[in-house]
Design a protein around this motif. Structure first.
Motif: not given
Length: 611
Positions: A295-298, A324-325, A336-338
């Motif tokens: 999963v890309a963090a952004n 990542t990233k 937000q991603t988490i």
């Protein structure tokens, strides 16, 4: 008294009341007031299993603590017993085991002092040496040194530690192999992550690490994977990554395979929606032991990453997540991603417990517990700065081998790729589903378009490009076949042992399916792309146990392959899709009896209409 010890007392009393071996059918004492009918002792298989668990307080076996600390006259005898115990554990773990030094098998502390722990460690190392195995200290408590755990329980002063014991493989075919499928949305950094993990160097943020993994010119130009890529990573007996001593030099697969005791095979899958069929084929055909979701963090969990997660959950493959990233992502976007990832993993569809891994201690504890289907470890890494990559490598080293493979069953091999090699001939690669095969054996390969099998011989076998004489269940391998043309073999075929009666193939089968998503209703004559292991073929629905099915319905459905019959078995997992439609299921019966339809009402209606 704990529930476990009460249960152990109950088992012990049962044993005392059991008649001796010489009087297996003897009558219980009359003063108990039992009738003659109930005096016969009943054998309970459950109690026999409990006996072997050694739950009783007073055990006749030598306690593990005595084996570890014995320095008396019997020291050599107990060392031999310790070696036998380690050998047994390593057989269960496919050549490796994780040993909790300082704890009994039932979890009780041995209350070791630092001096006693050193003595026990020396005994473990000597016992391992007799088995051509090496010990690696992963984590210690109250011992000191570089492996000391960061969090310390103030009340517990006993010295304990986790030790990885791994055996030197006698031959290349004994190397432990774990297959991991790498999935995620486009631009999540899958190929980059593998390039950094396997090659050792860091990425420059512009695609330097991923170039070596690509197979086609257009992949290098676009930076996007469109095929099923393969990469391997080796660990030696002491848990170190097998890499070249010369900076910048890449080891060949043969060199990694010969120097490794454990090999991680990564299947790099495409993230773009255009290549979903290739990704689904790669996921099902490679029979992965684990699934690594990137999963890309952004960006978060967007696009195809949800599809890939759903397929992995449907196949019952344990999932681990790598974000990542994180070096280029603002903190609030990362949060937000988490939050989104946690919500999806805890949702009723996934029912996973996300464990965010921050340090070495979390890594080791989670890796040892990862056989549980509920746990989902989550790493946050950067391929440019190298943050937390050492935790991922440690995790992969400890990762237990997962999967049930029956080496005693008849041989079955699923073809997921074909090649034509100069001076060798036709080569098929895939995974051995069950049984054992030797070079030179006579086999059948098929089915062809008519459902027939061709007889051939296995010229040679290779695993990770290393020639081996034998291959067994759960291993991936390549077979060179005699007198078979490349155009006669295809993905989805099976290799079976040569027997008198030809194997049965089926054009129709019945499965229990669950519709995950569909815009309208599904009726008979509906067609979709169906995947069963390495088989990918268009199927038509010829019968349903009700008038129609829609999203969320569970039904029994009869399918018919459109192009050719296939080799199927009851219990195989199926996955079918067409556009946004997705469904999964399990094969319940092979073949279909048209005279006995699943939905008799429909058959009666058509009869009445015709009359």
């Amino acid at each position: 008294m704990s529930a476990l010890s009460e249960f152990a007392d109950y088992v012990e009393k049962q044993q005392k009341n059991r008649p001796s071996a010489g009087h297996a059918g003897s009558v219980a004492p009359s003063d108990r007031g039992y009738s003659n009918q109930s005096t016969q002792y009943e054998e309970h298989a459950e109690l026999d299993i409990l006996d072997s668990l050694d739950l009783a307080e007073t055990s006749t076996q030598v306690r593990l603590k005595d084996l570890l600390l014995d320095s008396g006259d019997d020291a050599e005898v107990t060392l031999q017993q310790l070696s036998e115990l380690l050998q047994k554990r390593m057989l269960e773990g496919n050549g490796e085991t994780l040993f909790d030094l300082g704890q009994e098998d039932n979890g009780e502390s041995m209350a070791f002092s630092k001096e006693q722990w050193d003595v026990a460690l020396d005994r473990i190392r000597r016992a391992a040496k007799t088995l051509q195995a090496e010990c690696r200290i992963l984590m210690t408590r109250n011992v000191g040194g570089p492996e000391e755990a960061e969090t310390v329980n103030e009340k517990d002063k006993s010295a304990t530690g986790k030790i990885m014991i791994r055996q030197e493989p006698e031959t290349p075919e004994d190397v432990i192999e774990t297959r991991i499928a790498v999935v995620g949305n486009v631009d999540a950094g899958k190929s980059t992550m593998l390039g950094v993990l396997v090659k050792g160097g860091l990425d420059d943020g512009r695609g330097k690490a991923r170039v070596n993994l690509f197979r086609h010119k257009h992949e290098v130009e676009s930076g996007r994977t469109s095929s099923v890529g393969m990469e391997i990573m080796g660990f030696d007996t002491s848990g170190e990554i097998v890499a070249s001593n010369v900076p910048g030099r890449k080891l060949s697969w043969e060199e990694i395979g010969k120097r490794s005791a454990k090999v991680i095979s990564f299947t790099d899958l495409a993230g773009h929606e255009r290549y979903l069929r290739t990704t689904v084929f790669g996921l099902l055909s490679s029979s992965p032991n684990y699934c690594l979701l990137m999963v890309a963090a952004n960006n978060g969990l967007i696009g195809m990453s949800k599809e890939h997660l759903g397929i992995a959950l449907a196949l019952n493959v344990p999932v681990m997540v790598v974000i990542t990233k994180i070096d280029i992502c603002p903190p609030q976007i990362l949060q937000q991603t988490i939050t989104q990832l946690t919500r999806i993993l805890k949702s009723p569809g996934a029912r996973k417990i996300p464990i965010f891994i921050k340090n070495r201690e979390d890594t080791i504890e989670t890796a040892t517990q990862f056989v549980s289907q509920r746990i989902c470890p989550v790493f946050q890494v950067s391929n440019v700065t190298g943050e937390s990559l050492d935790l991922v490598r440690t995790f992969l080293n400890i990762l237990p081998h997962h999967g049930n493979y029956d080496a005693e069953a008849p041989f079955e091999f699923h073809v997921n790729d074909t090649f034509s090699v100069p001076f060798v001939g036709t080569v098929v690669s895939g995974v051995v589903k069950s049984g054992v095969i030797h070079a030179g054996d006579a086999v059948l390969i098929g089915p062809d378009s008519l459902g027939q099998f061709t007889t051939t011989h296995i010229r040679s076998i290779e695993r990770k490009r290393i020639p081996v004489p034998v291959c067994s269940a759960g291993q991936s391998a390549s077979f060179a076949l005699k007198r078979v043309r490349r155009k006669e073999v295809r993905k989805g075929m099976v290799v079976l042992p040569k027997v008198d009666a030809p194997p049965k193939v089926y054009r129709e089968f019945v499965a229990e399916v669950l519709i995950l998503s569909h815009a309208t209703t599904i009726k008979t004559k509906y067609q979709a792309m169906l995947h069963v292991g390495p088989i990918s073929q268009t199927c038509a629905i010829i019968d349903i146990d009700r008038a129609f099915i829609r999203t969320g319905d569970r039904a029994t459905v009869a399918f018919r392959f459109v192009q050719r019959p296939e080799y199927l078995a009851v219990g195989d997992r199926i996955l079918f899709r067409e556009g946004r439609t997705k469904g999964l299921g399990i094969v319940k019966a092979v073949g279909y009896d048209a005279s006995n339809p699943l939905n008799p009402d429909v058959a009666n209606d058509t009869d009445g209409g015709g009359a």
